[in-house]
Design an enzyme around this catalytic site. Structure first.
Site, mmCIF file in Angstrom:
data_model
loop_
_atom_site.group_PDB
_atom_site.id
_atom_site.type_symbol
_atom_site.label_atom_id
_atom_site.label_comp_id
_atom_site.label_asym_id
_atom_site.label_seq_id
_atom_site.Cartn_x
_atom_site.Cartn_y
_atom_site.Cartn_z
ATOM 1 N N GLU A 140 0.816 -1.212 0.000
ATOM 2 C CA GLU A 140 0.000 0.000 0.000
ATOM 3 C C GLU A 140 0.850 1.263 0.000
ATOM 4 O OE1 GLU A 140 -3.596 2.019 2.684
ATOM 5 O OE2 GLU A 140 -2.827 0.024 3.178
ATOM 6 N N HIS A 146 -6.080 5.497 -6.605
ATOM 7 C CA HIS A 146 -6.514 6.829 -6.192
ATOM 8 C C HIS A 146 -7.419 7.459 -7.251
ATOM 9 C CE1 HIS A 146 -5.664 10.645 -3.803
ATOM 10 N NE2 HIS A 146 -5.853 9.724 -2.875
ATOM 11 N N GLY A 160 -12.816 14.216 -4.797
ATOM 12 C CA GLY A 160 -11.663 13.559 -4.195
ATOM 13 C C GLY A 160 -12.038 12.742 -2.973
ATOM 14 N N ASP A 177 -14.007 18.791 0.495
ATOM 15 C CA ASP A 177 -13.473 18.410 -0.805
ATOM 16 C C ASP A 177 -14.188 19.203 -1.883
ATOM 17 O OD1 ASP A 177 -12.286 16.660 -2.962
ATOM 18 O OD2 ASP A 177 -11.727 15.475 -1.206
ATOM 19 N N LEU A 328 3.554 14.026 10.204
ATOM 20 C CA LEU A 328 3.456 14.489 8.819
ATOM 21 C C LEU A 328 2.949 15.923 8.672
ATOM 22 C CD1 LEU A 328 2.231 11.330 6.886
ATOM 23 C CD2 LEU A 328 4.377 12.546 6.575
ATOM 24 N N HIS A 365 -9.393 18.474 2.350
ATOM 25 C CA HIS A 365 -8.925 17.459 1.408
ATOM 26 C C HIS A 365 -9.013 17.944 -0.037
ATOM 27 C CE1 HIS A 365 -8.959 13.218 -0.331
ATOM 28 N NE2 HIS A 365 -7.937 13.190 0.515
ATOM 29 N N ASN A 382 -2.998 14.822 -5.226
ATOM 30 C CA ASN A 382 -2.578 15.717 -4.158
ATOM 31 C C ASN A 382 -1.448 16.657 -4.558
ATOM 32 O OD1 ASN A 382 -4.290 14.902 -1.915
ATOM 33 N ND2 ASN A 382 -3.196 12.948 -1.975
ATOM 34 N N GLU A 393 -3.855 7.861 -10.542
ATOM 35 C CA GLU A 393 -4.620 9.092 -10.360
ATOM 36 C C GLU A 393 -5.420 9.417 -11.623
ATOM 37 O OE1 GLU A 393 -4.560 10.769 -7.536
ATOM 38 O OE2 GLU A 393 -2.660 10.335 -6.550
#
Length: 459
Positions: A140, A146, A160, A177, A328, A365, A382, A393
């Site tokens: 993963e 995605h 998203g 989103d 993060l 997001h 992203n 994507e």
């Protein structure tokens, strides 16, 4: 003077890339009244449920995950009800293979989304709802599905957002989103054909609603073949629009240099006046940093809307147990502070606009790009190194040369800005020495062994 090979290659690159690249993209004509923009996750959830209820031909749900919480159960039950009411309807659900076989971090391994899909199947033995897991890589952390977009009949519901309580604002919290609803038969057919030809024909794509699943080791060869194939694919369709009318272009990409990456690069680089883009994680690929700086030096206006670190979905409040993932948002904030400090002169001239989004304990997001009031990219990308290289994507590029959708896009942007704080100086962004002790300690340790750079490429 004789031209060298290098000079010959440079001339068409400057001319071809950017505006000419976008002009030559195949485009699908789009009716103005067939394009709707929603502005809240609740609106999107209700629209998705209503579309499922009214479906007559097909339901294709594509998301990173469909979770076994209240919102996920509501959506999946609606899909079962639609199939029961109309047995001839075609129904397929696609989620990431890895994400579908685990619960939330920290939960028991037996409580997975796949277990829920299987239980629903046992509860409805006469109803066949196909739920597939797509493994974009063997692990993963090295790549996930995605792709975004739910295709219901000839309408695409694009966001998203994945499917769970927070993304759909089912309970008290929401994750903000973008939510676009596009009715276009050519567009939706191209996206369904992509799934049929590039997912369903490969053995690496497995049913998750079955009781038994093959292991990663058992699928090693099949996953490798699937990933190699997906790096060479894109949506296929006959373009029927030129550059003078409203149009849409679906784009998919996997790996460095893929078509979606190319579009993002050229879209920013060809801007004549301004670029606005959103990303939840300030961890831009080097090429995008260069594009931004180049455009700033040319006098273009760049606006970047980012989630505050506390609006990051990885953020862990100080009163909760801390782990490495909780570092993060702070790493992303350090990136942002350095970026603003480096380009403070453009901030001072109000040429570079930085906005931080925050709304109580809700999260952010959003991703996407708006250029010169005539190009809009709606995407789940992203715009970070992980999206650039590892994940599968997609995006929908809208060309609106006559401003037919401008009011909707302006309202979308203004709605996003309502919850933002304008950053006028890099010192408004918290410096790392003032982070909580456990965060400060973690960042120092990661920096010392240089693993922080690796983490930011993977997450």
């Amino acid at each position: 003077m004789r031209k060298t090979l290098k000079s010959i290659m440079q001339i068409p690159f400057i001319k071809y890339n950017h505006q000419k690249y976008l002009d030559e993209l195949a485009k699908i004509e789009q009716a103005t009244d067939g394009y709707q923009v929603l502005y809240t996750p609740k609106e999107y959830r209700l629209a998705l449920l209503q579309s499922i209820k009214n479906a007559s031909q097909r339901i294709y749900i594509i998301a990173l995950y469909l979770e076994r919480d209240e919102a996920g159960q509501e959506i999946l039950q609606a899909i079962y009800d639609a199939k029961i009411n109309n047995p001839h309807i075609e129904v397929k659900i696609f989620v990431d293979w890895h994400r579908g076989q685990r619960g939330r971090m920290g939960e028991a391994k037996t409580q997975t989304n796949a277990d829920y899909y299987h239980q629903m199947k046992l509860n409805h033995p006469d109803v066949d709802i196909e739920v597939y897991g797509v493994p974009v890589n063997r692990r993963e952390v090295l790549g996930v599905l995605h792709l975004k977009g739910s295709i219901i009949d000839d309408t695409l519901l694009y966001s998203g957002a994945s499917i769970n309580n927070v993304y759909l604002h089912k309970l008290d919290k929401y994750r903000y989103d973008r939510y676009h609803i596009i009715t276009n038969k050519t567009l939706t057919n191209s996206m369904v054909d992509y799934i049929k030809h590039n997912f369903l024909t490969f053995d690496g794509v497995q049913r998750l609603d079955q009781g038994q699943h093959k292991t990663r080791k058992q699928l090693k060869t099949e996953i490798k073949e699937l990933r190699q194939h997906l790096t060479q694919t894109n949506y296929q369709f006959e373009g029927n629009a030129d550059n003078t009318i409203l149009s849409v272009t679906p784009i998919v990409g996997l790996g460095k240099g893929n078509p979606l990456n190319q579009v993002i690069h050229h879209l920013i680089s060809q801007a004549k006046e301004q670029v606005v883009f959103c990303t939840p994680y300030f961890n831009l690929p080097p090429i995008i940093i260069k594009d931004i700086i180049r455009q700033l030096r040319k006098g273009k206006k760049i606006e970047i809307i980012i989630g505050d670190k506390t609006a990051n979905d990885f953020y862990i409040p100080e009163d909760e147990p801390f782990n490495i993932i909780g570092g993060l948002p702070y790493l992303y904030e350090i990136n942002l502070r350095k970026f603003v400090e480096r380009l403070q002169e453009f901030v001072d001239k109000e040429q570079l606009i930085i906005r931080l989004w925050k709304d109580d304990e809700h999260s952010y997001h959003l991703k996407g790009i708006w250029v010169d009031d005539n190009w809009v990219l709606n995407t789940g990308n992203n715009i970070n190194p992980r999206a650039w290289r590892l994940d599968l994507e997609n995006g929908i590029l809208v060309h609106d040369p006559n401003g037919e959708l401008r009011d909707k896009f302006v309202k979308e942007l203004n709605t996003i800005r309502e919850k933002t704080q304008l950053i006028n100086h890099f010192q408004q962004i918290q410096a790392s020495q003032f982070y909580p002790k456990q965060v400060h300690k973690l960042i120092n340790r990661l920096s010392r062994i240089k693993i922080d750079k690796i983490i930011k490429r993977l997450l």
